[in-house]
Design a protein around this motif. Structure first.
Motif, PDB file in Angstrom:
ATOM      1  N   GLU A 355       0.929  -0.775   0.225  1.00 29.76           N
ATOM      2  CA  GLU A 355       0.392   0.090  -0.090  1.00 29.76           C
ATOM      3  C   GLU A 355       1.005   0.820   0.206  1.00 29.76           C
ATOM      4  O   GLU A 355       0.531   2.775  -0.790  1.00 29.76           O
ATOM      5  N   LEU A 356       1.624   1.207   0.694  1.00 26.03           N
ATOM      6  CA  LEU A 356       2.751   2.584   0.603  1.00 26.03           C
ATOM      7  C   LEU A 356       3.560   2.518  -0.816  1.00 26.03           C
ATOM      8  O   LEU A 356       4.102   3.498  -1.255  1.00 26.03           O
ATOM      9  N   GLU A 357       4.140   1.653  -1.321  1.00 30.03           N
ATOM     10  CA  GLU A 357       4.185   2.134  -2.610  1.00 30.03           C
ATOM     11  C   GLU A 357       3.503   2.319  -3.223  1.00 30.03           C
ATOM     12  O   GLU A 357       3.660   2.891  -4.536  1.00 30.03           O
ATOM     13  N   ALA A 358       2.136   2.109  -3.526  1.00 28.99           N
ATOM     14  CA  ALA A 358       1.431   2.464  -4.081  1.00 28.99           C
ATOM     15  C   ALA A 358       1.319   3.785  -4.670  1.00 28.99           C
ATOM     16  O   ALA A 358       0.583   4.787  -4.739  1.00 28.99           O
ATOM     17  N   LEU A 359       1.754   4.536  -3.023  1.00 32.72           N
ATOM     18  CA  LEU A 359       1.761   5.763  -2.469  1.00 32.72           C
ATOM     19  C   LEU A 359       2.863   6.657  -3.009  1.00 32.72           C
ATOM     20  O   LEU A 359       3.145   7.838  -2.695  1.00 32.72           O
ATOM     21  N   GLY A 360       3.607   6.214  -3.106  1.00 34.22           N
ATOM     22  CA  GLY A 360       4.954   5.996  -4.161  1.00 34.22           C
ATOM     23  C   GLY A 360       6.230   6.248  -2.803  1.00 34.22           C
ATOM     24  O   GLY A 360       6.885   7.127  -3.372  1.00 34.22           O
ATOM     25  N   LEU A 361       5.330   5.652  -1.802  1.00 35.33           N
ATOM     26  CA  LEU A 361       6.953   5.343  -1.372  1.00 35.33           C
ATOM     27  C   LEU A 361       8.020   4.154  -1.385  1.00 35.33           C
ATOM     28  O   LEU A 361       7.877   3.537  -1.697  1.00 35.33           O
ATOM     29  N   THR A 362       9.175   4.572  -0.443  1.00 35.13           N
ATOM     30  CA  THR A 362      10.399   3.406  -0.722  1.00 35.13           C
ATOM     31  C   THR A 362       9.919   2.391   0.357  1.00 35.13           C
ATOM     32  O   THR A 362       9.780   2.756   1.291  1.00 35.13           O
ATOM     33  N   VAL A 363      10.192   1.557   0.540  1.00 33.70           N
ATOM     34  CA  VAL A 363       9.358   0.761   1.404  1.00 33.70           C
ATOM     35  C   VAL A 363      10.144  -0.807   1.336  1.00 33.70           C
ATOM     36  O   VAL A 363      10.330  -1.677   0.186  1.00 33.70           O
ATOM     37  N   THR A 364      10.330  -1.715   2.065  1.00 33.44           N
ATOM     38  CA  THR A 364      11.711  -3.134   2.435  1.00 33.44           C
ATOM     39  C   THR A 364      10.692  -3.784   3.322  1.00 33.44           C
ATOM     40  O   THR A 364      10.740  -2.833   4.218  1.00 33.44           O
ATOM     41  N   GLU A 365      11.274  -5.006   2.910  1.00 33.38           N
ATOM     42  CA  GLU A 365      10.973  -5.377   4.450  1.00 33.38           C
ATOM     43  C   GLU A 365      11.566  -6.509   4.308  1.00 33.38           C
ATOM     44  O   GLU A 365      11.851  -7.198   3.338  1.00 33.38           O
ATOM     45  N   THR A 366      11.985  -7.587   5.432  1.00 33.47           N
ATOM     46  CA  THR A 366      12.623  -8.715   5.310  1.00 33.47           C
ATOM     47  C   THR A 366      11.484  -9.843   6.908  1.00 33.47           C
ATOM     48  O   THR A 366      10.070  -9.312   6.720  1.00 33.47           O
ATOM     49  N   GLN A 367      11.483 -11.561   6.664  1.00 33.37           N
ATOM     50  CA  GLN A 367      11.075 -11.859   7.500  1.00 33.37           C
ATOM     51  C   GLN A 367      10.548 -11.217   8.628  1.00 33.37           C
ATOM     52  O   GLN A 367       8.816 -11.424   8.772  1.00 33.37           O
ATOM     53  N   ASP A 368      10.761 -10.468   9.500  1.00 35.84           N
ATOM     54  CA  ASP A 368      10.691  -9.761  11.025  1.00 35.84           C
ATOM     55  C   ASP A 368      10.445  -7.827  10.921  1.00 35.84           C
ATOM     56  O   ASP A 368      10.444  -7.564  12.183  1.00 35.84           O
ATOM     57  N   SER A 369      11.000  -7.748   9.423  1.00 34.05           N
ATOM     58  CA  SER A 369      11.271  -6.040  10.010  1.00 34.05           C
ATOM     59  C   SER A 369      10.351  -5.232   9.094  1.00 34.05           C
ATOM     60  O   SER A 369      10.874  -5.737   7.655  1.00 34.05           O
ATOM     61  N   LEU A 370      10.469  -4.101   8.981  1.00 36.36           N
ATOM     62  CA  LEU A 370       9.714  -3.050   8.488  1.00 36.36           C
ATOM     63  C   LEU A 370      10.031  -1.560   7.856  1.00 36.36           C
ATOM     64  O   LEU A 370      10.559  -1.265   9.096  1.00 36.36           O
ATOM     65  N   THR A 371      10.703  -1.746   7.038  1.00 33.23           N
ATOM     66  CA  THR A 371      11.405  -0.670   6.951  1.00 33.23           C
ATOM     67  C   THR A 371      10.604   0.702   5.386  1.00 33.23           C
ATOM     68  O   THR A 371      10.336  -0.011   4.311  1.00 33.23           O
ATOM     69  N   VAL A 372      11.226   2.050   5.998  1.00 32.47           N
ATOM     70  CA  VAL A 372      10.359   2.866   5.693  1.00 32.47           C
ATOM     71  C   VAL A 372      11.125   4.366   5.179  1.00 32.47           C
ATOM     72  O   VAL A 372      11.291   4.836   6.588  1.00 32.47           O
TER      73      VAL A 372
END
Ligand SMILES: O=C(O)C1=C[C@@H](OP(=O)(O)O)[C@@H](O)[C@H](O)C1
Ligand SMILES: C=C(OP(=O)(O)O)C(=O)O
Length: 441
Positions: A355-372
């Motif tokens: 959802e954040l990428e669709a809003l134009g943000l840069t986001v990455t994930e690992t199995q147990d983390s979220l980075t924005v």
């Protein structure tokens, strides 16, 4: 029309808000409401739970307790419960809606019956959440359990005597909490051994707090890996007061911190076991002007925010609200140790990234983390999927208030799972919403 005056199902169009200004009272805590209602039903006699939540999850608990034979009456903002003690009715089918904690707590107590079935009308949400760890513990105690691969629909049949039992606390604390409600009513009590990397310590402490409030003895090691509950006890009927809700309030505070204006939010007691209380410190660390005057939190909004890196497990239900603040902050925020977010109403790591990428943000994930990585200017002007998840809807709403153009969120009525007055509260601060017909169930 529902009590919030909104259609039964709706999307929401969130308009950018120039400022948010006003005074609010935090809604009653979801997690204390569910606990107090259940404990009241497990007591013999009449209890009064003062100021109960009006959310769907609270309603689900009240409905299931009524189906099990409790007397349930709403008087003003209170619930008056005539308990069934250690004898919920057998042969009943319970439907806890989409309420994970309610479902798990009731599953534990179901071992007091000679058969309770569980169904859900949310097969794509609660129906996909794992129940196997709790079912395994119950079956090791001697209960007969049936399920669809460790998920709903399922059935549980006692009786069980109690004793020593292991339960995994790696995926959810709710399994151990469930056994903590059951233990005191078993002849042999329960010696719980929580295995794995224990997640969500705060709700476990809220369960211990609830047992104490109803006169039940329990003791726990500091790290919560051992919880000892003597058997043959009774829950003592009485009167308890539900405190204000930190998880939902975290979204209001994030909104207030990211827009100009001033919010005074009352009914948030300082000494409280809800882990999401930490959201206040996280927002402060991000640069928000947030102070406390007794039970009232004051936010003077619009200050520039900056990124943080935090272990999010201590405030699991506030991570999405804080992700909205992170998306509007300078720099790159990481929430670590949040694997359990994947097992909630939606996958709160991957679905949030999408959802954040669709809003134009840069986001990455690992199995147990979220980075924005935050952006100073969010374009908006898109339709976002609420994923049937109240906390995703809160996150997207906070972003919509700060975007250049309106954001439409599908299936926004699911806000009612935990915070039915969310949009109304924000409207009272100056936000503007439209509520068109829902385009998502
Ligand atoms: O015990 C509770 O009331 C809850 C425990 C937490 O779940 P997990 O233990 O699965 O993290 C939390 O996310 C949920 O909203 C409510
Ligand atoms: C995950 C949540 O609730 P539950 O697990 O009770 O469905 C929540 O309130 O965010």
């Amino acid at each position: 029309m529902s009590a919030d005056g909104l259609p039964e199902t709706f999307d929401v169009i969130v308009h950018p808000a120039a400022e948010l200004r006003g005074v609010l009272r935090a809604q009653p805590s979801k997690n204390y409401t569910t606990r107090y209602l259940l404990a009241a039903a497990l007591a013999d006699g009449e209890s009064r739970v003062v100021g109960v939540a009006t959310s769907e999850d609270a309603g689900a608990m009240l409905r299931c307790l009524g189906d099990w034979g409790a007397g349930v009456e709403l008087v003003g903002g209170d619930a008056v419960i005539r308990g069934f003690g250690s004898g919920p009715r057998a042969g009943v089918t319970l439907n806890p809606g989409n309420a994970g904690a309610v479902a798990r707590f009731l599953m534990g107590v179901a071992a007091l019956t000679t058969g309770t079935a569980f169904v859900t009308d949310y097969p794509d949400s609660l129906g996909r959440r794992p129940q196997g760890d709790l079912l395994e513990a119950l079956s090791r105690l001697g209960a007969r359990v049936q399920s669809r691969d460790g998920m709903f629909p399922l059935s549980i049949s006692g009786p069980v005597r109690g004793g020593v039992v292991e339960v995994s606390a790696e995926r959810s604390s709710q399994y151990a909490s469930a056994l903590m409600f059951l233990g005191p009513l078993l002849p042999d009590g329960l010696e719980l051994r929580l295995t794995g990397d224990i997640k969500s310590h705060a709700p476990l402490r809220q369960t211990l707090d609830t047992l104490a409030a109803f006169g039940v003895q329990a003791s726990a090691s500091d790290d919560l890996s051992r919880i000892s509950i003597p058997g043959g006890q009774a829950f003592r009927a009485g009167r308890v007061l539900v405190p204000g809700d930190y998880p939902g309030s975290a979204a209001i505070l994030a909104a207030a911190a990211t827009r100009p204006g001033e919010l005074r939010l009352s009914n948030l007691r300082e000494h409280d076991l809800q882990g999401e209380r930490e959201a206040l410190n996280v927002l402060r660390e991000m640069g928000a002007d947030l102070t406390r005057e007794g039970d009232t939190v004051v936010v003077r909004g619009g200050r520039p925010l900056h990124a943080v890196t935090r272990d999010g497990d201590g405030f699991t239900d506030a991570v999405q609200a804080l992700t909205a603040a992170a998306a509007l902050a300078d720099g790159t925020t990481t929430w670590e140790n949040v694997y359990t977010l994947r097992l909630k109403e939606c996958d709160r790591i991957s679905d949030t990234r999408r959802e954040l990428e669709a809003l134009g943000l840069t986001v990455t994930e690992t199995q147990d983390s979220l980075t924005v990585t935050g952006t100073p200017s969010l374009a908006g002007g898109v339709t976002a999927d609420g994923h049937g998840d109240h906390r995703m809807i809160m996150l997207l709403t906070v972003l919509g208030l700060s975007a250049q153009a309106p954001i439409r969120i599908t299936g926004a009525h699911h806000i009612r799972k935990s915070y039915p007055m969310f949009f109304r509260h924000l409207e009272s601060l100056g936000a503007r919403f439209e509520y068109p017909e829902a385009t998502r169930a």
